[in-house]
Scaffold this active site. Structure first.
Site, PDB file in Angstrom:
ATOM      1  N   THR A   1       6.426  -6.400  -0.454  1.00  0.00           N
ATOM      2  CA  THR A   1       7.874  -6.423  -0.332  1.00  0.00           C
ATOM      3  C   THR A   1       8.275  -7.797   0.164  1.00  0.00           C
ATOM      4  OG1 THR A   1       9.723  -5.621   1.035  1.00  0.00           O
ATOM      5  CG2 THR A   1       7.527  -5.320   1.917  1.00  0.00           C
TER       6      THR A   1
ATOM      7  N   CYS B   1      13.201 -10.121  -4.687  1.00  0.00           N
ATOM      8  CA  CYS B   1      13.007  -8.736  -4.270  1.00  0.00           C
ATOM      9  C   CYS B   1      12.065  -8.132  -5.293  1.00  0.00           C
ATOM     10  CB  CYS B   1      14.330  -7.975  -4.220  1.00  0.00           C
ATOM     11  SG  CYS B   1      14.144  -6.250  -3.737  1.00  0.00           S
TER      12      CYS B   1
END
Length: 229
Positions: free
Chosen positions: A83, A196
């Site tokens: 992430t 992202c």
């Protein structure tokens, strides 16, 4: 082959992509039936996301540290935090889990700098676009980082959490992202970072007139390099 600990679940949609890319990368390098030696801990994202939006980063760190220490005890020799946003606590996490962390911003900067670029746009969660933990790391590598305006940042963030993290891909959201990318290019971005790990589910090179740097793919490639080093 070394053993890589993958700390995922933030969201499961991007962790699925990481798992596929890591195994495919090893198979392409070694051939035959080879696959990646991985330990995967996929956290429950709901309480992590809730803590993020409450600004309770200590709670997120506690969750990730517990998971990372379990991976280390299981034999992982390095940690891949699957992430971008939670790299906000990457330094503390690496300190507390006791094994090296492969930083996603460093891997991304390495590729961009090697390509000779120095002015890039960034699409990511609001946390990643607006706070210094990520953009500052890129700037330390000599990159000028542009982020969308306030309204665009809100749209980008909403689509990530309300759609992409739930494995929902909408054409109208793709058009929104295309518009944001175009505005960054108009401001001088030579390329755009998909900062992202879910964004590559929505947009591809066909949606941009400048190169897109997919941090998921770049980070996974760094993981493959570690596994086979």
């Amino acid at each position: 082959m070394r053993i890589l600990g993958v700390l995922g679940g933030m969201s499961w949609t991007s962790t699925e992509s990481y798992y596929r890319m890591l195994n495919r990368g090893v198979a392409e390098r070694l051939g035959g039936l080879h696959s990646a030696r991985l330990l995967v801990h996929s956290v429950d994202f709901a309480p992590v996301a809730h803590a993020q939006h409450d600004g309770d980063w200590d709670a997120t760190l506690a969750t990730l540290t517990d998971a990372a220490q379990g991976l280390e005890r299981g034999g992982a020799e390095a940690l891949l935090l699957a992430t971008n946003t939670m790299h906000k606590v990457a330094g503390e996490l690496e300190r507390d889990c006791g094994i090296p962390l492969l930083h996603i911003a460093d891997a991304t900067a390495d590729v961009i700098v090697a390509d000779g670029l120095d002015r890039v746009g960034l699409l990511a969660t609001a946390f990643t676009m607006e706070q210094d933990f990520y953009t500052g790391r890129l700037k330390d590598r000599g990159l000028d980082v542009l982020v969308p305006d306030e309204r665009q940042r809100a749209d980008v963030h909403r689509i990530i959490y309300d759609e992409l993290c739930l494995d929902v891909v909408r054409d109208e959201s793709r058009e929104t992202y295309r518009g944001v990318i175009a505005s960054l290019v108009e401001r001088g971005a030579q390329a755009v970072i998909l900062g992202c790990t879910e964004i590559s589910l929505l947009v591809t090179a066909e949606d941009s007139h400048v190169p897109l740097y997919d941090t998921t793919a770049i980070h996974a490639a760094a993981g493959v390099d570690f596994l086979l080093s």
